[in-house]
Design a protein around this motif. Structure first.
Motif, PDB file in Angstrom:
ATOM      1  N   TRP A 165       0.844  -1.193   0.000  1.00 38.00           N
ATOM      2  CA  TRP A 165       0.000   0.000   0.000  1.00 38.00           C
ATOM      3  C   TRP A 165       0.883   1.248   0.000  1.00 38.00           C
ATOM      4  CZ3 TRP A 165      -5.363   0.486   0.010  1.00 38.00           C
ATOM      5  CH2 TRP A 165      -6.089  -0.693   0.145  1.00 38.00           C
ATOM      6  N   ASP A 166       0.392   2.249  -0.682  1.00 37.25           N
ATOM      7  CA  ASP A 166       1.060   3.549  -0.672  1.00 37.25           C
ATOM      8  C   ASP A 166       0.085   4.548  -0.061  1.00 37.25           C
ATOM      9  OD1 ASP A 166       2.750   5.674  -1.163  1.00 37.25           O
ATOM     10  OD2 ASP A 166       1.932   6.012  -3.170  1.00 37.25           O
ATOM     11  N   SER A 167       0.428   5.096   1.095  1.00 43.68           N
ATOM     12  CA  SER A 167      -0.472   6.031   1.778  1.00 43.68           C
ATOM     13  C   SER A 167       0.118   7.431   1.792  1.00 43.68           C
ATOM     14  CB  SER A 167      -0.707   5.582   3.228  1.00 43.68           C
ATOM     15  OG  SER A 167      -1.415   4.378   3.268  1.00 43.68           O
ATOM     16  N   THR A 168      -0.719   8.403   1.463  1.00 48.17           N
ATOM     17  CA  THR A 168      -0.290   9.799   1.536  1.00 48.17           C
ATOM     18  C   THR A 168      -1.450  10.629   2.070  1.00 48.17           C
ATOM     19  OG1 THR A 168      -1.024  10.169  -0.744  1.00 48.17           O
ATOM     20  CG2 THR A 168       1.315   9.644  -0.419  1.00 48.17           C
ATOM     21  N   VAL A 169      -1.136  11.766   2.605  1.00 46.19           N
ATOM     22  CA  VAL A 169      -2.187  12.735   2.931  1.00 46.19           C
ATOM     23  C   VAL A 169      -2.061  13.846   1.908  1.00 46.19           C
ATOM     24  CG1 VAL A 169      -3.080  14.358   4.629  1.00 46.19           C
ATOM     25  CG2 VAL A 169      -2.195  12.144   5.375  1.00 46.19           C
ATOM     26  N   ASP A 170      -3.052  13.924   1.025  1.00 46.49           N
ATOM     27  CA  ASP A 170      -3.023  14.902  -0.062  1.00 46.49           C
ATOM     28  C   ASP A 170      -3.934  16.075   0.279  1.00 46.49           C
ATOM     29  OD1 ASP A 170      -1.493  12.994  -1.205  1.00 46.49           O
ATOM     30  OD2 ASP A 170      -2.848  12.547  -2.875  1.00 46.49           O
ATOM     31  N   THR A 171      -3.540  17.222  -0.161  1.00 47.76           N
ATOM     32  CA  THR A 171      -4.405  18.396   0.013  1.00 47.76           C
ATOM     33  C   THR A 171      -5.233  18.571  -1.254  1.00 47.76           C
ATOM     34  OG1 THR A 171      -2.814  19.434   1.483  1.00 47.76           O
ATOM     35  CG2 THR A 171      -4.473  20.871   0.475  1.00 47.76           C
ATOM     36  N   ILE A 172      -6.534  18.426  -1.094  1.00 48.00           N
ATOM     37  CA  ILE A 172      -7.442  18.497  -2.231  1.00 48.00           C
ATOM     38  C   ILE A 172      -8.527  19.509  -1.910  1.00 48.00           C
ATOM     39  CG2 ILE A 172      -9.110  17.204  -3.621  1.00 48.00           C
ATOM     40  CD1 ILE A 172      -7.342  14.759  -3.277  1.00 48.00           C
ATOM     41  N   ASN A 173      -8.655  20.490  -2.747  1.00 41.92           N
ATOM     42  CA  ASN A 173      -9.606  21.594  -2.526  1.00 41.92           C
ATOM     43  C   ASN A 173      -9.401  22.212  -1.136  1.00 41.92           C
ATOM     44  OD1 ASN A 173     -11.797  23.256  -3.370  1.00 41.92           O
ATOM     45  ND2 ASN A 173     -13.226  22.018  -2.141  1.00 41.92           N
ATOM     46  N   GLY A 174      -8.166  22.230  -0.731  1.00 42.16           N
ATOM     47  CA  GLY A 174      -7.841  22.845   0.559  1.00 42.16           C
ATOM     48  C   GLY A 174      -8.029  21.940   1.761  1.00 42.16           C
ATOM     49  N   HIS A 175      -8.382  20.677   1.526  1.00 42.34           N
ATOM     50  CA  HIS A 175      -8.613  19.744   2.640  1.00 42.34           C
ATOM     51  C   HIS A 175      -7.563  18.627   2.638  1.00 42.34           C
ATOM     52  CE1 HIS A 175     -12.471  21.596   3.510  1.00 42.34           C
ATOM     53  NE2 HIS A 175     -12.717  21.596   2.204  1.00 42.34           N
ATOM     54  N   ALA A 176      -7.098  18.298   3.823  1.00 40.25           N
ATOM     55  CA  ALA A 176      -6.127  17.202   3.955  1.00 40.25           C
ATOM     56  C   ALA A 176      -6.885  15.883   3.950  1.00 40.25           C
ATOM     57  CB  ALA A 176      -5.340  17.370   5.254  1.00 40.25           C
ATOM     58  N   LEU A 177      -6.625  15.052   2.951  1.00 41.10           N
ATOM     59  CA  LEU A 177      -7.349  13.785   2.816  1.00 41.10           C
ATOM     60  C   LEU A 177      -6.380  12.616   2.749  1.00 41.10           C
ATOM     61  CD1 LEU A 177     -10.023  14.745   0.114  1.00 41.10           C
ATOM     62  CD2 LEU A 177     -10.282  14.720   2.599  1.00 41.10           C
TER      63      LEU A 177
ATOM     64  N   ARG B 187      -5.187   9.413   1.252  1.00 42.92           N
ATOM     65  CA  ARG B 187      -5.294   8.713  -0.039  1.00 42.92           C
ATOM     66  C   ARG B 187      -4.428   7.463   0.040  1.00 42.92           C
ATOM     67  NH1 ARG B 187      -2.571   8.063  -4.940  1.00 42.92           N
ATOM     68  NH2 ARG B 187      -3.891   8.161  -6.798  1.00 42.92           N
ATOM     69  N   ARG B 188      -5.009   6.326  -0.263  1.00 40.52           N
ATOM     70  CA  ARG B 188      -4.267   5.079  -0.175  1.00 40.52           C
ATOM     71  C   ARG B 188      -4.386   4.347  -1.501  1.00 40.52           C
ATOM     72  NH1 ARG B 188      -5.330   1.375   3.836  1.00 40.52           N
ATOM     73  NH2 ARG B 188      -3.084   1.226   4.088  1.00 40.52           N
ATOM     74  N   GLN B 189      -3.292   3.796  -1.971  1.00 45.69           N
ATOM     75  CA  GLN B 189      -3.307   3.115  -3.262  1.00 45.69           C
ATOM     76  C   GLN B 189      -2.767   1.698  -3.124  1.00 45.69           C
ATOM     77  OE1 GLN B 189      -2.114   5.365  -6.586  1.00 45.69           O
ATOM     78  NE2 GLN B 189      -2.428   3.685  -8.023  1.00 45.69           N
ATOM     79  N   TYR B 190      -3.472   0.762  -3.756  1.00 45.49           N
ATOM     80  CA  TYR B 190      -3.023  -0.628  -3.814  1.00 45.49           C
ATOM     81  C   TYR B 190      -3.258  -1.124  -5.240  1.00 45.49           C
ATOM     82  CZ  TYR B 190      -2.201  -5.483  -2.576  1.00 45.49           C
ATOM     83  OH  TYR B 190      -1.674  -6.749  -2.502  1.00 45.49           O
ATOM     84  N   LYS B 191      -2.181  -1.320  -5.942  1.00 45.02           N
ATOM     85  CA  LYS B 191      -2.273  -1.737  -7.344  1.00 45.02           C
ATOM     86  C   LYS B 191      -3.194  -0.789  -8.117  1.00 45.02           C
ATOM     87  CE  LYS B 191      -1.026  -6.531  -6.438  1.00 45.02           C
ATOM     88  NZ  LYS B 191      -1.378  -7.949  -6.560  1.00 45.02           N
ATOM     89  N   ASN B 192      -4.269  -1.323  -8.719  1.00 38.16           N
ATOM     90  CA  ASN B 192      -5.138  -0.469  -9.527  1.00 38.16           C
ATOM     91  C   ASN B 192      -6.294   0.131  -8.722  1.00 38.16           C
ATOM     92  OD1 ASN B 192      -6.276  -3.092  -9.297  1.00 38.16           O
ATOM     93  ND2 ASN B 192      -7.666  -2.691 -11.013  1.00 38.16           N
ATOM     94  N   VAL B 193      -6.149   0.137  -7.397  1.00 37.47           N
ATOM     95  CA  VAL B 193      -7.229   0.633  -6.538  1.00 37.47           C
ATOM     96  C   VAL B 193      -6.734   1.818  -5.705  1.00 37.47           C
ATOM     97  CG1 VAL B 193      -8.930   0.045  -4.778  1.00 37.47           C
ATOM     98  CG2 VAL B 193      -8.100  -1.721  -6.348  1.00 37.47           C
ATOM     99  N   THR B 194      -7.499   2.891  -5.726  1.00 37.04           N
ATOM    100  CA  THR B 194      -7.196   4.043  -4.884  1.00 37.04           C
ATOM    101  C   THR B 194      -8.356   4.265  -3.925  1.00 37.04           C
ATOM    102  OG1 THR B 194      -5.996   5.048  -6.722  1.00 37.04           O
ATOM    103  CG2 THR B 194      -6.583   6.492  -4.888  1.00 37.04           C
TER     104      THR B 194
END
Lengths: 405, 270
Positions: free
Chosen positions: B88-100, B102-109
């Motif tokens: 798994w690849d986990s990050t906290v992304d800022t989207i539209n000003g909000h910290a969210l 986001r976790r990715q596993y192969k072809n699934v986010t």
């Protein structure tokens, strides 16, 4: 839950090798299987109910005895420790899933216990709630049985059988019988309701099953026959996928849940799942809507009166007698001609398995007269690959490999 | 950056176990059958933390992280059908000003918004209150971000969509049916999550919309073949394992098992 193989095993032996002590239960269900995924696939509904219901009571427990490591080391060479640990992880996940249905998660208690058969054996034992699992880790014979196998050992063709992790050795088949018998006796102390679940060993009821399944069923039945009044459930294995589906949706769900846990255990170790219908090894979900077994109550009958005796399982190291089965052409595109000779009139059964043991059905199950016979089989529907033709004749059983191009 | 995919399938759900129980076959096929021909990407957006079912006790972080672990097991199970186990690849992304998250596993986010859920199925939730304008804003349960309006929440989801569907020719949205006659007795969380998704996708041109019936399906005839029951059962068992291995009670219950032999949805194309 994961036990990192020989190293930890050797440590545990020295630290945790203690006399086996057992709580008192009035009801004990044993599941004696050859491979870590057998009970989930073929006995799943019974096992699920026994574990889940027992976890909710104080007087019922389940004992799982896995005879082989399930390492599937079919081509010889070094044993793949990671693979059998993956399957073992899947098996333990299945147990935990059932046991936690009615309660909270608890820690596992792994240990190595010393059991005395005819000699002393260190055996891996896991306890989880009302369940106990023994992993004997004997060599997995594979369908072709070209290497060390339980069957050869049972027939005296090998004097000693070593566990694949070198944790112990059995000096003669009776040593193994006594060891398993001891486990069953100790785990069942104080219980007056005993059920033993194991593979069906009667080839006519369970044709073309894995030799390790058959041998494990025979071992369990031999022990059961010495015990007073045991409920003995004998389950069909691979062949059951040829029978009509007979499970209700809630029972399909149970078997599928167990298979999912097995599959997840395997993929976490980097091995292929047992689930996907497009998987090259064939999908195991073909078994999740079927459970077929018969029940014998041992105090009512002589369970081994129909014992086929030593199963004359032939392999490449055995000299075939004059009643050899021939298959031609081999490799074949479509029509395969099978010739065989029987020394006495009787039932002849033929079936085809793929490399992974998936049955492609009975080709023949008829009474034949003494003498030579020819049978033609259209293999056009088979995918290219390696297959085994199982032929049970009055005088013996033979497996013949063939290749579909 | 995702142009190698032929289609992107969004699953916008309120609860961590919602897609397994009601949309399980579609998700399994979209993720697992990710062969060269279909080549799909799957984006799962969980709006609530799913912590509502805590026997009336205050918010329980262990409970919602256990549910998330279960959902992740299910994703792995589907994605590992065609290959070995991944990371798994986990990050906290800022989207539209909000910290969210986001976790990715192969072809699934997966995106985990972790908004507060309703205390139980029948009660109103913060998402509905935000939609109705009866609250001035809602904060995720970890207090990492605050949504000041329904429009803010919709725009956040739209931003996720824009990130994830970039240059992918086919877009499919899967969510609960908002028709309360077809999808009666549905959780309010789930229905308002679906409304949120529909508002967020309002500006998306050609797309396919799968609207799923949820809790009411137990009153409908069983309509799945054995192998499909098996697939849904597998997902529920792995969801359940995530719960129990993290000390929570099992959800392998008669109610949930009833959902396994049923699967109802309608498809709308626009």
């Amino acid at each position: 839950m994961r036990l990192p193989g020989k190293l930890l095993l050797s440590i545990l032996i020295s630290v945790l090798s203690v006399p086996v002590s057992f709580a008192q239960y009035t009801s004990v269900a044993y599941y004696m299987v050859a491979h870590p995924d057998d009970w989930q696939l073929f006995m799943g509904v019974n096992a699920f109910n026994d574990i889940a219901n027992g976890a909710n009571s104080n007087n019922s427990k389940v004992v799982l005895i896995y005879t082989t490591a399930g390492e599937a080391n079919c081509n010889g060479g070094p044993v793949n420790e990671q693979y059998y640990l993956a399957r073992q992880t899947g098996a333990n996940r299945s147990v935990q899933f059932c046991a936690d249905i009615n309660g909270k998660n608890e820690p596992w208690s792994p240990s190595v216990v010393t059991i005395k058969g005819l000699s002393y054996h260190n055996i891996l034992r896991y306890k989880y709630k009302n369940t106990v699992s023994y992993f004997l880790r004997l060599p997995d014979g594979c369908l072709e049985a070209t290497h060390t196998t339980l069957t050869k050992f049972a027939h005296g063709k090998m004097p000693t059988l070593y566990a694949v992790d070198s944790s112990t050795a059995y000096f003669g088949y009776e040593d193994l019988v006594k060891t398993v018998e001891k486990i069953i006796q100790e785990e069942g102390k104080g219980a007056d309701d005993i059920t033993i679940n194991c593979p069906e060993w009667d080839w006519t009821l369970n044709p073309s099953d894995h030799p390790d399944h058959i041998q494990t069923g025979l071992l369990a039945t031999r022990i059961a026959s010495k015990m007073p009044c045991v409920n003995l459930n004998l389950f069909e294995g691979y062949y059951s996928s040829n029978n009509p589906p007979n499970l209700a949706p809630e029972d399909i769900a149970k078997e599928s849940a167990l298979l999912a846990q097995v599959s997840y255990g395997c993929t976490h170790y980097g091995y292929s799942p047992e689930w996907d219908p497009t998987h090259s090894g064939g999908s195991h979900i073909n078994w999740t809507n079927r459970n077929y077994f018969r029940t014998i109550i041992t105090c009512d009958s002589n369970v081994l009166q129909n014992d086929p005796g030593p199963v004359a399982f032939q392999d490449s190291t055995t000299t075939l007698n004059k009643y050899t089965v021939n298959v031609f052409p081999n490799p074949a595109h479509d029509i395969i001609n099978i010739t065989y000779e029987i020394e006495d009139s009787g039932m002849v059964t033929m079936a085809v398995n793929d490399y992974y043991g998936r049955s492609y059905g009975l080709l023949l199950n008829e009474t034949k007269e003494k003498g030579k016979h020819t049978f033609s089989y259209n293999a056009a529907q088979l995918r290219p690959g390696n297959y085994s033709l199982y032929v049970k004749m009055p005088q013996n059983i033979q497996l013949v490999k063939f290749v579909k191009e | 950056m995702y142009s190698q995919y032929n289609a992107v399938c969004f699953y916008v759900v309120a609860q961590q176990d919602e897609w397994q129980l009601f949309m399980g076959l579609n998700v399994f096929n979209d993720i697992a059958q990710n062969n060269a021909k279909e080549n799909k990407k799957v984006v799962i957006i969980y709006t609530t933390a799913g912590h509502e079912n805590n026997n009336g006790q205050p918010m329980n972080a262990q409970y919602y992280t256990a549910r998330q672990a279960g959902a992740d097991h299910c994703v792995e199970f589907c994605a590992d059908q065609q290959g070995s186990h991944g990371v798994w690849d986990s990050t906290v992304d800022t989207i539209n000003g909000h910290a969210l998250l986001r976790r990715q596993y192969k072809n699934v986010t997966s995106y985990c918004l972790r908004l507060p859920g309703a205390p139980d199925a029948a009660q109103e939730c913060d998402i509905k209150h935000l939609h109705d304008g009866t609250v001035s804003g809602i904060t995720d349960i970890e207090r990492s971000t605050n949504y000041t309006s329904w429009k803010d929440l919709v725009n956040t989801l739209r931003s996720i969509i824009n990130v994830e569907d970039s240059a992918i020719p086919q877009v499919i949205l899967n969510t609960a049916d908002t028709d309360v006659i077809l999808n009666k007795n549905c959780r309010i969380d789930n229905v308002y999550t679906s409304r949120l998704a529909l508002d967020a996708f309002a500006q998306t041109g050609h797309m396919e919309l799968n609207l799923f019936r949820e809790f009411c399906i137990t009153g409908l005839p069983a309509n799945l073949e054995d192998k499909d029951i098996s697939t849904k059962a597998a997902l529920l068992s792995l969801m359940d394992y995530g719960l129990t291995e993290n000390g929570q009670a099992s959800e392998w219950t008669a109610d949930n098992i009833n959902f396994l032999s049923r699967h109802y949805f309608r498809t709308v194309k626009k």
